[in-house]
Design a protein around this motif. Structure first.
Motif, short mmCIF file in Angstrom:
data_model
loop_
_atom_site.label_atom_id
_atom_site.label_comp_id
_atom_site.label_asym_id
_atom_site.label_seq_id
_atom_site.Cartn_x
_atom_site.Cartn_y
_atom_site.Cartn_z
N THR A 1 6.53 1.35 6.59
CA THR A 1 5.93 1.20 5.26
C THR A 1 5.91 2.56 4.55
O THR A 1 6.03 3.60 5.18
CB THR A 1 4.49 0.64 5.35
N ASN A 2 5.74 2.51 3.24
CA ASN A 2 5.74 3.74 2.46
C ASN A 2 4.45 4.54 2.61
O ASN A 2 4.45 5.77 2.49
CB ASN A 2 5.95 3.42 0.98
N LYS A 3 3.36 3.83 2.90
CA LYS A 3 2.08 4.53 2.95
C LYS A 3 1.16 3.84 3.95
O LYS A 3 0.92 2.64 3.85
CB LYS A 3 1.42 4.53 1.56
N ARG A 4 0.67 4.60 4.91
CA ARG A 4 -0.27 4.05 5.89
C ARG A 4 -1.69 4.32 5.42
O ARG A 4 -2.04 5.44 5.10
CB ARG A 4 -0.04 4.69 7.26
N VAL A 5 -2.52 3.27 5.42
CA VAL A 5 -3.90 3.42 4.95
C VAL A 5 -4.92 3.07 6.03
O VAL A 5 -6.11 3.00 5.76
CB VAL A 5 -4.16 2.54 3.71
N HIS A 6 -4.46 2.83 7.26
CA HIS A 6 -5.38 2.59 8.36
C HIS A 6 -4.99 3.49 9.53
O HIS A 6 -3.88 4.01 9.59
CB HIS A 6 -5.38 1.13 8.79
N GLY A 7 -5.90 3.69 10.44
CA GLY A 7 -5.63 4.55 11.58
C GLY A 7 -6.82 4.60 12.52
O GLY A 7 -7.72 3.76 12.47
#
Length: 349
Positions: free
Chosen positions: A190-196
């Motif tokens: 994906t272009n942008k990870r927003v979880h971790g």
């Protein structure tokens, strides 16, 4: 570059093209230099393949988190035959020429793996009767093969509230084993990870700071890569048990992804759509959210053939590739007819 160094470099490149021999549980296989012990075992196949909860061949950097794939290296190589002093993670240890490895033939490995499974299950709830992952859960298989019948853990377990980290994705952190697969998936496709991973130690958890923040065309793939029931498809929750469904391989002309999927049927209804997986439960090609969530009609797809399910899987218990009557009814015409009716109810399309 000096001539001597150039010659050495050429020799090194030439040697890299040669195969190396590694023996795993008495079976010798030739593999390319740089191959991990786990992938060498997968080339052999069968029971000697170590289980893996965090390693994913399609995800760069995965592995080394769960330690369920630990093995014993009884011989380092031909040049240095000394054994490795401790058990090693086979997903992160590369083979050497002449290396000898023990997996299921080593009582030490089996005992250590049982301990690893016990640790993974310390905070895991007994959700199998209601979990959507039941029937295709790697942790279930591990617990059955290596787990204890009763837990020895007497302290209070950590608990989390269920949260929606996406429009169609729900997170059950109580079930998570922190394998990092979903993090690597979001990072790499994906272009942008927003979880971790938030926090540290026993307080570590997979989450986002803003609920329903995971929103991109390939976010649904985190459901497929999750080895347990921590990330679930909200459109399939509590709809059915997987062993009552019939998986069919299908494809469509999708502008975003390959369009190659598995449709899970109950009667004439498509209950869910997933990416196709190999024999190790790894996604062959990631699919987009349009294929996964929005295309749940047979008319949207070109059906190919029934998905091959391993006989060891509980999913295969309700499927029949061909009508083969059991010996007990072969001589009884009345039972033959009744059996034919029952088989038609469960036959694959």
């Amino acid at each position: 570059m000096p001539k001597q160094k150039l010659v050495q470099k050429i020799k090194h490149i030439f040697n890299m093209s040669e195969k190396v021999k590694v023996t795993i549980d008495g079976i010798t296989v030739e593999v390319a230099p740089g191959t991990t012990i786990l992938n060498a075992a997968r080339q052999i196949g069968g029971d000697i393949v170590p289980p893996a909860m965090c390693y994913y061949s399609k995800l760069e950097g995965s592995g080394g988190k769960c330690r369920t794939c630990i093995v014993k290296v009884s011989k380092g190589s031909e040049k240095d035959p000394r054994p490795m002093p401790k058990l090693v993670a086979s997903c992160r240890t590369t083979v050497m020429d002449g290396m000898e490895v023990q997996n299921i033939t080593s009582p030490e490995v089996l005992e250590a793996r049982s301990g690893v499974v016990e640790i993974l299950l310390i905070n895991h709830p007994l959700d199998c009767p209601v979990c959507d992952q039941a029937g295709e859960c790697d942790l279930q298989n591990l617990g059955y093969e290596h787990g204890l019948q009763k837990t020895r853990y007497e302290f209070e377990r950590r608990t989390f509230e269920r949260i929606d980290i996406g429009d169609k994705i729900q997170l059950h952190m109580n079930r998570c084993i922190l394998c990092y697969r979903c993090v690597f998936t979001a990072d790499q496709i994906t272009n942008k990870r927003v979880h971790g991973i938030l926090n540290r130690g026993d307080h570590s958890e997979i989450s986002t700071y803003i609920q329903t923040a995971v929103d991109n065309d390939f976010s649904g793939n985190v459901i497929d890569v999750c080895p347990v029931g921590a990330l679930t498809d909200k459109t399939f929750r509590f709809k059915n048990r997987v062993w009552f469904t019939k998986p069919i391989d299908a494809h469509r002309d999708c502008p975003t992804c390959s369009g190659k999927v598995t449709l899970w049927y109950k009667g004439e209804d498509v209950l869910r759509v997933t990416a196709r997986k190999d024999i190790y439960g790894e996604v062959e090609e990631f699919i987009c959210n349009t294929c996964r969530f929005d295309k749940k009609k047979t008319a949207d797809w070109v059906l190919e053939h029934p998905t091959h399910i391993s006989d060891a899987s509980v999913i295969s218990s309700n499927h029949y590739e061909t009508m083969i009557p059991l010996p007990v009814i072969q001589e009884n015409l009345r039972l033959q007819e009744a059996n034919k009716v029952e088989l038609e109810k469960t036959a694959k399309f």
